[in-house]
Design a protein around this motif. Structure first.
Motif, PDB file in Angstrom:
ATOM      1  N   ILE A  53       8.217  -6.921  -2.170  1.00 10.88           N
ATOM      2  CA  ILE A  53       7.980  -8.330  -2.535  1.00 10.88           C
ATOM      3  C   ILE A  53       6.488  -8.561  -2.820  1.00 10.88           C
ATOM      4  CG2 ILE A  53       8.048 -10.703  -1.684  1.00 10.88           C
ATOM      5  CD1 ILE A  53      10.545  -9.853  -0.036  1.00 10.88           C
ATOM      6  N   ALA A  54       5.633  -8.020  -1.943  1.00 12.31           N
ATOM      7  CA  ALA A  54       4.185  -8.186  -2.130  1.00 12.31           C
ATOM      8  C   ALA A  54       3.715  -7.519  -3.422  1.00 12.31           C
ATOM      9  CB  ALA A  54       3.433  -7.611  -0.938  1.00 12.31           C
ATOM     10  N   GLY A  55       4.292  -6.363  -3.743  1.00 10.23           N
ATOM     11  CA  GLY A  55       3.921  -5.678  -4.978  1.00 10.23           C
ATOM     12  C   GLY A  55       4.276  -6.472  -6.210  1.00 10.23           C
ATOM     13  N   ALA A  56       5.455  -7.091  -6.189  1.00  8.98           N
ATOM     14  CA  ALA A  56       5.867  -7.909  -7.331  1.00  8.98           C
ATOM     15  C   ALA A  56       4.967  -9.131  -7.478  1.00  8.98           C
ATOM     16  CB  ALA A  56       7.323  -8.338  -7.155  1.00  8.98           C
ATOM     17  N   PHE A  68       1.815  -2.155  -9.662  1.00  4.95           N
ATOM     18  CA  PHE A  68       2.758  -1.066  -9.971  1.00  4.95           C
ATOM     19  C   PHE A  68       2.852  -0.091  -8.801  1.00  4.95           C
ATOM     20  CE2 PHE A  68       2.934   3.401 -11.332  1.00  4.95           C
ATOM     21  CZ  PHE A  68       4.189   3.464 -11.906  1.00  4.95           C
ATOM     22  N   LEU A  69       1.688   0.327  -8.287  1.00  7.75           N
ATOM     23  CA  LEU A  69       1.684   1.271  -7.164  1.00  7.75           C
ATOM     24  C   LEU A  69       2.371   0.677  -5.940  1.00  7.75           C
ATOM     25  CD1 LEU A  69      -1.966   2.696  -7.349  1.00  7.75           C
ATOM     26  CD2 LEU A  69       0.139   3.800  -8.139  1.00  7.75           C
ATOM     27  N   MET A  70       2.048  -0.584  -5.640  1.00  2.24           N
ATOM     28  CA  MET A  70       2.604  -1.222  -4.445  1.00  2.24           C
ATOM     29  C   MET A  70       4.119  -1.349  -4.510  1.00  2.24           C
ATOM     30  SD  MET A  70       0.556  -4.196  -2.638  1.00  2.24           S
ATOM     31  CE  MET A  70       1.714  -3.982  -1.312  1.00  2.24           C
ATOM     32  N   PHE A  71       4.594  -1.778  -5.648  1.00  2.00           N
ATOM     33  CA  PHE A  71       6.035  -1.991  -5.785  1.00  2.00           C
ATOM     34  C   PHE A  71       6.793  -0.702  -5.510  1.00  2.00           C
ATOM     35  CE2 PHE A  71       9.981  -2.069  -8.211  1.00  2.00           C
ATOM     36  CZ  PHE A  71      10.520  -3.295  -7.837  1.00  2.00           C
ATOM     37  N   MET A 118       1.864   9.702  -2.862  1.00  2.00           N
ATOM     38  CA  MET A 118       1.494   9.636  -4.271  1.00  2.00           C
ATOM     39  C   MET A 118       1.258   8.188  -4.709  1.00  2.00           C
ATOM     40  SD  MET A 118       3.588  11.041  -7.605  1.00  2.00           S
ATOM     41  CE  MET A 118       4.851   9.769  -7.509  1.00  2.00           C
ATOM     42  N   PHE A 119       2.147   7.278  -4.325  1.00  2.00           N
ATOM     43  CA  PHE A 119       2.011   5.889  -4.759  1.00  2.00           C
ATOM     44  C   PHE A 119       0.941   5.136  -3.969  1.00  2.00           C
ATOM     45  CE2 PHE A 119       6.440   6.537  -6.384  1.00  2.00           C
ATOM     46  CZ  PHE A 119       6.142   6.287  -7.720  1.00  2.00           C
ATOM     47  N   GLU A 120       0.758   5.480  -2.704  1.00  2.00           N
ATOM     48  CA  GLU A 120      -0.265   4.791  -1.909  1.00  2.00           C
ATOM     49  C   GLU A 120      -1.671   5.265  -2.238  1.00  2.00           C
ATOM     50  OE1 GLU A 120      -0.242   3.848   2.116  1.00  2.00           O
ATOM     51  OE2 GLU A 120       1.928   3.772   2.351  1.00  2.00           O
ATOM     52  N   ALA A 121      -1.796   6.397  -2.924  1.00  4.79           N
ATOM     53  CA  ALA A 121      -3.102   7.033  -3.128  1.00  4.79           C
ATOM     54  C   ALA A 121      -4.127   6.111  -3.782  1.00  4.79           C
ATOM     55  CB  ALA A 121      -2.940   8.299  -3.969  1.00  4.79           C
TER      56      ALA A 121
END
Length: 502
Positions: free
Chosen positions: A223-226, A121-124, A151-154
């Motif tokens: 793509i990697a996050g998915a 979720f964070l990666m996407f 915030m998302f990379e944290a």
């Protein structure tokens, strides 16, 4: 590292090879009805490595690539967005505030949710934010997206460090963490090559080179996050790539290593309080700060520093490649030797001193070739192993890493355009942070050795009802428990048998 002979009801704690047979018998064995005789431990460890380390390292490579790509600002980012030097530095700085703030809650969510769900979720979404940076038209838009990116990379770096500590024994963790962390150095080398290649797309679709760097790197992260939802494994007790017998062996190994929360632990707010009251958390913050601020300063401004030594944009990015390649090799080598020799603190101090040497040269030198050599020294510059209790460990790790990362805000503002080409302020402040890292690392080492010695002498022994040999009046001050297992679960790494890794 201190040895741990059997004495007065204490358990040798850091290594199953030195754990007595009596103490092993006291440990509540996980899945007692499961036959594990057919499981080859070495093959199991290799199976875990292949399933966990490569993909997680790739994710951190993308994370570090995305957060530092703005450092490749030599392709006219400032001019195109009509930013002043101060505005550019603030766009670097704001990332670290949200990044540091969200690390602790993210680690709690990681523990309560599935890693495959939370990390993907964070990666996407940080990939989406990264892509949008390539279509901004002004400074406020860039500023807002950098906040969201932080915030998302944290959650990734502290989350993966905690996650790996839930899979590996303390004597195995350092090498895996080093391989994972080396992805940051690989991203530096890869990022330089990628930036040089993507710069050739300048003008396509009416977008400049810096915009294409953001867009293409962001789409790769999306793509990697998915994909991560199906690739990232969850915790050992539910891992689908292991058989029931293999899962049992993994957890029993951790229990033998005195990670007695490995079989599962319910969240209690007291674990957060325990982490905040632990001196290792606060001193660890300073140790990590001493290494993290120089890391970010190095990553964000290395192309600019090399550029000011007389190289234009693309050669400056390419000249970062061998620097990071050396750092990658050294990082993995040190992780292996530190695990083998159980001397992580000593290695930490030694390489901080090496980094200090590099920055002393950068401060004093006015010779481009010598300064470039010093960058190699600077590039070659242990808390999760010393905290037990899975929730406490997740909070402590996040606090330490979060505090270290907030100092990235300092690193974003010390390499000012007015200090070109030698940046005495930036190099001097980095050197100061390295000095803080050296001093606090020495203190950390001294305090851990001192505490291990107290436990060797029996000064931390508890009063255990079912162990008559512990029924001494002086042991009551350390707590009274029905069984040794109760003491372990309640006290975590404060338990008398736990030995800290130095």
């Amino acid at each position: 590292m201190a040895t741990t002979p059997e004495k007065r009801g204490s358990s040798p704690a850091s290594d199953p090879e030195v754990t007595s047979e009596n103490e092993k018998a006291r440990i509540t064995v996980y899945n007692t009805d499961v036959d594990t005789s057919a499981v080859d431990e070495k093959k199991l460890l290799w199976k875990m490595d292949l399933a966990l380390i490569p993909w997680l390292s790739f994710l951190y490579l993308l994370s570090f690539l995305d957060r530092t790509s703005i450092g490749k600002y030599l392709y006219n980012l400032e001019q195109d967005l009509h930013m002043s030097d101060k505005q550019y530095l603030l766009s670097l700085t704001i990332f670290f505030f949200s990044y540091a703030f969200f690390e602790v809650p993210s680690n709690v969510f990681l523990k309560r949710l599935r890693p495959s769900l939370w990390l993907s979720f964070l990666m996407f979404f940080w990939g989406v934010v990264m892509t949008l940076q390539g279509v901004v038209h002004n400074y406020p838009q860039l500023l807002g997206l950098r906040w969201l990116l932080g915030m998302f990379e944290a959650g990734l770096f502290p989350g993966v460090n905690y996650y790996l500590s839930c899979w590996y024994k303390r004597s195995e963790f350092g090498l895996r963490a080093a391989i994972f962390f080396s992805a940051a150095t690989v991203s530096g080398a890869f990022g330089g090559l990628l930036a040089a290649a993507i710069s050739n797309m300048a003008g396509i679709g009416g977008r400049p080179a810096w915009a294409w760097i953001f867009i293409l790197e962001g789409l790769l992260t999306v793509i990697a996050g998915a994909m991560s939802f199906w690739i990232i494994q969850d915790f050992p007790d539910t891992a689908k790539f292991l058989t029931e017998a293999e899962r049992t062996v993994v957890i029993r190994r951790l229990q033998q290593d005195n990670q007695f929360s490995a079989a599962g632990e319910k969240f209690k707010f007291k674990y957060v309080i325990m982490s905040m009251k632990d001196w290792k958390t606060w001193l660890g913050m300073l140790v990590y700060m001493g290494a993290d601020m120089p890391l970010y300063a190095f990553s964000l401004f290395l192309p600019s520093i090399i550029n000011q030594l007389g190289f234009t944009a693309t050669p400056a990015n390419l000249l970062t490649v061998p620097v990071y390649a050396l750092a990658c090799v050294v990082t993995c080598g040190v992780g292996f030797l530190a695990d083998r020799w159980s001397m992580r603190g000593y290695f930490n101090i030694g390489f901080l001193c090496l980094g200090a040497t590099g920055y002393i040269i950068l401060v004093a030198s006015r010779n481009p070739a010598l300064s470039y050599f010093a960058v190699y020294l600077a590039a070659c510059s242990w808390v999760s192993n010393n905290v037990e209790g899975s929730y406490k460990r997740s909070v402590s790790l996040a606090m330490v890493i979060g505090f270290g990362n907030i100092n990235g805000a300092v690193s974003s503002n010390v390499y000012r355009a007015s200090d070109k080409p030698w940046y005495p302020l930036g190099h001097g402040l980095v050197l100061m942070y390295i000095g803080i890292g050296i001093i606090t690392s020495i203190l950390f080492l001294v305090f851990l050795n001192r505490e291990n010695a107290r436990r060797e002498r029996g000064e931390r022994d508890e009063y255990i009802d079912d162990q008559p040999e512990t029924h001494l009046p002086e042991n009551l001050k350390n707590g009274r428990y029905s069984t040794m297992d109760d003491a372990k679960r309640d006290k975590g790494d404060k338990w008398s048998g736990y030995r800290y890794t130095v």
